[in-house]
Design an enzyme around this catalytic site. Sequence first.
Site, mmCIF file in Angstrom:
data_model
loop_
_atom_site.group_PDB
_atom_site.id
_atom_site.type_symbol
_atom_site.label_atom_id
_atom_site.label_comp_id
_atom_site.label_asym_id
_atom_site.label_seq_id
_atom_site.Cartn_x
_atom_site.Cartn_y
_atom_site.Cartn_z
ATOM 1 N N SER A 180 46.610 -37.994 -22.279
ATOM 2 C CA SER A 180 45.903 -37.848 -23.562
ATOM 3 C C SER A 180 46.847 -37.958 -24.752
ATOM 4 O O SER A 180 46.430 -38.346 -25.848
ATOM 5 C CB SER A 180 45.169 -36.505 -23.618
ATOM 6 O OG SER A 180 44.226 -36.441 -22.587
ATOM 7 N N HIS A 208 38.908 -31.443 -20.878
ATOM 8 C CA HIS A 208 39.285 -30.063 -21.217
ATOM 9 C C HIS A 208 38.769 -29.696 -22.605
ATOM 10 O O HIS A 208 39.108 -30.364 -23.589
ATOM 11 C CB HIS A 208 40.801 -29.910 -21.166
ATOM 12 C CG HIS A 208 41.364 -30.142 -19.802
ATOM 13 N ND1 HIS A 208 41.744 -31.388 -19.374
ATOM 14 C CD2 HIS A 208 41.586 -29.293 -18.766
ATOM 15 C CE1 HIS A 208 42.191 -31.301 -18.130
ATOM 16 N NE2 HIS A 208 42.111 -30.039 -17.724
ATOM 17 N N ASP A 234 39.470 -37.257 -21.206
ATOM 18 C CA ASP A 234 39.888 -35.864 -21.017
ATOM 19 C C ASP A 234 38.668 -34.940 -21.147
ATOM 20 O O ASP A 234 37.907 -35.059 -22.101
ATOM 21 C CB ASP A 234 40.944 -35.520 -22.089
ATOM 22 C CG ASP A 234 41.719 -34.242 -21.775
ATOM 23 O OD1 ASP A 234 41.117 -33.296 -21.230
ATOM 24 O OD2 ASP A 234 42.919 -34.185 -22.096
HETATM 25 CO CO1 B1M Z 1 42.825 -29.292 -15.811
HETATM 26 N N1 B1M Z 1 44.703 -29.757 -15.964
HETATM 27 N N2 B1M Z 1 42.485 -30.957 -14.856
HETATM 28 N N3 B1M Z 1 41.033 -28.624 -15.590
HETATM 29 N N4 B1M Z 1 43.456 -27.633 -16.421
HETATM 30 C C1 B1M Z 1 45.553 -28.864 -16.762
HETATM 31 C C2 B1M Z 1 45.612 -29.311 -18.221
HETATM 32 C C3 B1M Z 1 46.947 -28.990 -16.015
HETATM 33 C C4 B1M Z 1 48.168 -28.719 -16.898
HETATM 34 C C5 B1M Z 1 46.941 -28.060 -14.797
HETATM 35 C C6 B1M Z 1 48.204 -28.124 -13.982
HETATM 36 O O1 B1M Z 1 48.443 -29.077 -13.295
HETATM 37 N N5 B1M Z 1 49.012 -27.110 -14.030
HETATM 38 C C7 B1M Z 1 46.870 -30.483 -15.500
HETATM 39 C C8 B1M Z 1 47.420 -31.558 -16.432
HETATM 40 C C9 B1M Z 1 48.687 -32.177 -15.931
HETATM 41 C C10 B1M Z 1 49.146 -33.345 -16.718
HETATM 42 O O2 B1M Z 1 48.478 -34.060 -17.387
HETATM 43 N N6 B1M Z 1 50.421 -33.547 -16.581
HETATM 44 C C11 B1M Z 1 45.387 -30.638 -15.252
HETATM 45 C C12 B1M Z 1 44.819 -31.610 -14.398
HETATM 46 C C13 B1M Z 1 45.778 -32.435 -13.600
HETATM 47 C C14 B1M Z 1 43.434 -31.794 -14.293
HETATM 48 C C15 B1M Z 1 42.695 -32.890 -13.486
HETATM 49 C C16 B1M Z 1 43.304 -34.286 -13.556
HETATM 50 C C17 B1M Z 1 42.618 -32.390 -12.032
HETATM 51 C C18 B1M Z 1 41.991 -33.361 -11.071
HETATM 52 O O3 B1M Z 1 40.901 -33.826 -11.249
HETATM 53 N N7 B1M Z 1 42.745 -33.648 -10.059
HETATM 54 C C19 B1M Z 1 41.293 -32.837 -14.115
HETATM 55 C C20 B1M Z 1 41.235 -33.747 -15.334
HETATM 56 C C21 B1M Z 1 39.889 -34.233 -15.638
HETATM 57 C C22 B1M Z 1 39.906 -35.034 -16.945
HETATM 58 O O4 B1M Z 1 40.163 -34.480 -17.993
HETATM 59 N N8 B1M Z 1 39.638 -36.315 -16.831
HETATM 60 C C23 B1M Z 1 41.227 -31.419 -14.578
HETATM 61 C C24 B1M Z 1 40.050 -30.681 -14.681
HETATM 62 C C25 B1M Z 1 39.978 -29.361 -15.091
HETATM 63 C C26 B1M Z 1 38.701 -28.504 -15.027
HETATM 64 C C27 B1M Z 1 37.430 -29.311 -15.307
HETATM 65 C C28 B1M Z 1 38.599 -27.895 -13.655
HETATM 66 C C29 B1M Z 1 39.051 -27.381 -16.054
HETATM 67 C C30 B1M Z 1 38.599 -27.676 -17.502
HETATM 68 C C31 B1M Z 1 37.281 -27.069 -17.865
HETATM 69 C C32 B1M Z 1 36.983 -27.203 -19.331
HETATM 70 O O5 B1M Z 1 37.840 -27.287 -20.191
HETATM 71 N N9 B1M Z 1 35.722 -27.216 -19.614
HETATM 72 C C33 B1M Z 1 40.575 -27.423 -16.055
HETATM 73 C C34 B1M Z 1 41.396 -26.359 -16.530
HETATM 74 C C35 B1M Z 1 40.677 -25.084 -16.873
HETATM 75 C C36 B1M Z 1 42.800 -26.491 -16.670
HETATM 76 C C37 B1M Z 1 43.840 -25.409 -17.059
HETATM 77 C C38 B1M Z 1 44.063 -24.557 -15.819
HETATM 78 C C39 B1M Z 1 43.502 -24.507 -18.226
HETATM 79 C C40 B1M Z 1 43.134 -25.222 -19.518
HETATM 80 C C41 B1M Z 1 42.578 -24.248 -20.533
HETATM 81 O O6 B1M Z 1 41.382 -24.182 -20.743
HETATM 82 N N10 B1M Z 1 43.448 -23.427 -21.134
HETATM 83 C C42 B1M Z 1 45.084 -26.316 -17.435
HETATM 84 C C43 B1M Z 1 46.404 -25.629 -17.297
HETATM 85 C C44 B1M Z 1 47.140 -25.473 -18.623
HETATM 86 O O7 B1M Z 1 46.688 -25.800 -19.686
HETATM 87 N N11 B1M Z 1 48.348 -25.024 -18.519
HETATM 88 C C45 B1M Z 1 44.770 -27.593 -16.756
HETATM 89 C C46 B1M Z 1 43.051 -22.448 -22.126
HETATM 90 C C47 B1M Z 1 42.906 -23.127 -23.510
HETATM 91 C C48 B1M Z 1 42.487 -22.113 -24.564
HETATM 92 O O8 B1M Z 1 44.165 -23.648 -23.852
HETATM 93 O O9 B1M Z 1 43.237 -25.986 -24.232
HETATM 94 O O10 B1M Z 1 45.740 -25.540 -24.310
HETATM 95 P P1 B1M Z 1 44.368 -25.070 -24.534
HETATM 96 O O11 B1M Z 1 44.171 -24.760 -26.101
HETATM 97 C C49 B1M Z 1 45.097 -24.024 -26.850
HETATM 98 C C50 B1M Z 1 46.147 -24.886 -27.563
HETATM 99 O O12 B1M Z 1 46.557 -25.997 -26.804
HETATM 100 C C51 B1M Z 1 45.496 -25.225 -28.856
HETATM 101 O O13 B1M Z 1 44.691 -24.094 -29.155
HETATM 102 C C52 B1M Z 1 44.336 -23.386 -27.966
HETATM 103 C C53 B1M Z 1 44.726 -21.913 -28.096
HETATM 104 O O14 B1M Z 1 44.373 -21.327 -29.287
HETATM 105 N N12 B1M Z 1 44.657 -26.415 -28.995
HETATM 106 C C54 B1M Z 1 44.453 -26.983 -30.220
HETATM 107 C C55 B1M Z 1 43.956 -27.113 -28.091
HETATM 108 N N13 B1M Z 1 43.304 -28.114 -28.667
HETATM 109 C C56 B1M Z 1 43.584 -28.063 -29.978
HETATM 110 C C57 B1M Z 1 43.171 -28.884 -31.032
HETATM 111 C C58 B1M Z 1 43.648 -28.594 -32.310
HETATM 112 C C59 B1M Z 1 44.498 -27.520 -32.528
HETATM 113 C C60 B1M Z 1 44.916 -26.691 -31.488
HETATM 114 O O15 B1M Z 1 43.322 -29.324 -33.378
HETATM 115 C C61 B1M Z 1 42.480 -30.436 -33.230
#
Ligand code: B1M
Length: 216
Positions: A151, A100, A98
């Site tokens: 993940s 992200h 992963d």
């Molecule tokens: Co990706 N991606 N992505 N992506 N991406 C998602 C996660 C997805 C939901 C988008 C969608 O389809 N709507 C989807 C997953 C679907 C699934 O698994 N069912 C997805 C996909 C499919 C993919 C790829 C597979 C796409 C592809 O290649 N075809 C690929 C995966 C690559 C891989 O990981 N092997 C991929 C790639 C990418 C980018 C590289 C383009 C980019 C990431 C860049 C980066 O992080 N450096 C990206 C992005 C930006 C997203 C979305 C749009 C936004 C994620 C984000 O940064 N959110 C995302 C959509 C979504 O999440 N709904 C998506 C903002 C961030 C602050 O939120 O990380 O959730 P988040 O963190 C929150 C809480 O979750 C929590 O605190 C934060 C807020 O305070 N939290 C924790 C997180 N970690 C924590 C740990 C803790 C405690 C709290 O303690 C340890």
Amino acid sequence: LPLEERLARRIIDGDRKGLEEDLDTALTERSALSIVNDILLDGMKTVGELFGSGQMQLPFVLQSAEVMKAAVAHLEPHMEKSDADGKGTIVLATVKGDVHDIGKNLVDIILSNNGYSVVNIGIKQPLNAIVDAAERHNADAIGMSGLLVKSTVIMKDNLAEMMARGLASRWPVMLGGAALTRAFVEDDLREMFEDGEVHYAKDAFEGLSLMDKVMT
Ligand code: B1M
């Protein structure tokens, strides 16, 4: 557009030009954390929706992520810091497979600003690397982040592996990331991780209050 909408738009459009100026203006009206939580994360949410529904292609999602990261970096020096220090050490990682890391890095900032020493070992980290870092840094807790549905399976495997290796009681584990649910962690994972302690944090702030609880 009004400032707040313009900032969210910059995330959605991946538009960095004038970003810092807009952030500086916003800082005169609200806190850095509120800019992240109430404006920028909304923009990221829209990106996720557009990508999920096929209306946005991956390279543009990457651009949005870059703008988000630049914004957080610009805001970080303005974030509130507590004087507390030495509350404990936590190893943070995005799990194997992963990439992200925006959420994980926010957790790093919030914990670091509030008295924790954070060892952030980055993305795509297998359990061995996480455990090695926890041992090397004499960590008090482990945090795993992951956004992909797969993940959540890796996290489960990691916990099973920790159980098998007798490491479960060594570090409390905090899990977070958009694909997890509280029920999955607090019911399913807790049941299997019976020798240890596993917690779910829905966001970085819950991560902080959880760590504060776990450490006392
Ligand atoms: Co990706 N991606 N992505 N992506 N991406 C998602 C996660 C997805 C939901 C988008 C969608 O389809 N709507 C989807 C997953 C679907 C699934 O698994 N069912 C997805 C996909 C499919 C993919 C790829 C597979 C796409 C592809 O290649 N075809 C690929 C995966 C690559 C891989 O990981 N092997 C991929 C790639 C990418 C980018 C590289 C383009 C980019 C990431 C860049 C980066 O992080 N450096 C990206 C992005 C930006 C997203 C979305 C749009 C936004 C994620 C984000 O940064 N959110 C995302 C959509 C979504 O999440 N709904 C998506 C903002 C961030 C602050 O939120 O990380 O959730 P988040 O963190 C929150 C809480 O979750 C929590 O605190 C934060 C807020 O305070 N939290 C924790 C997180 N970690 C924590 C740990 C803790 C405690 C709290 O303690 C340890």
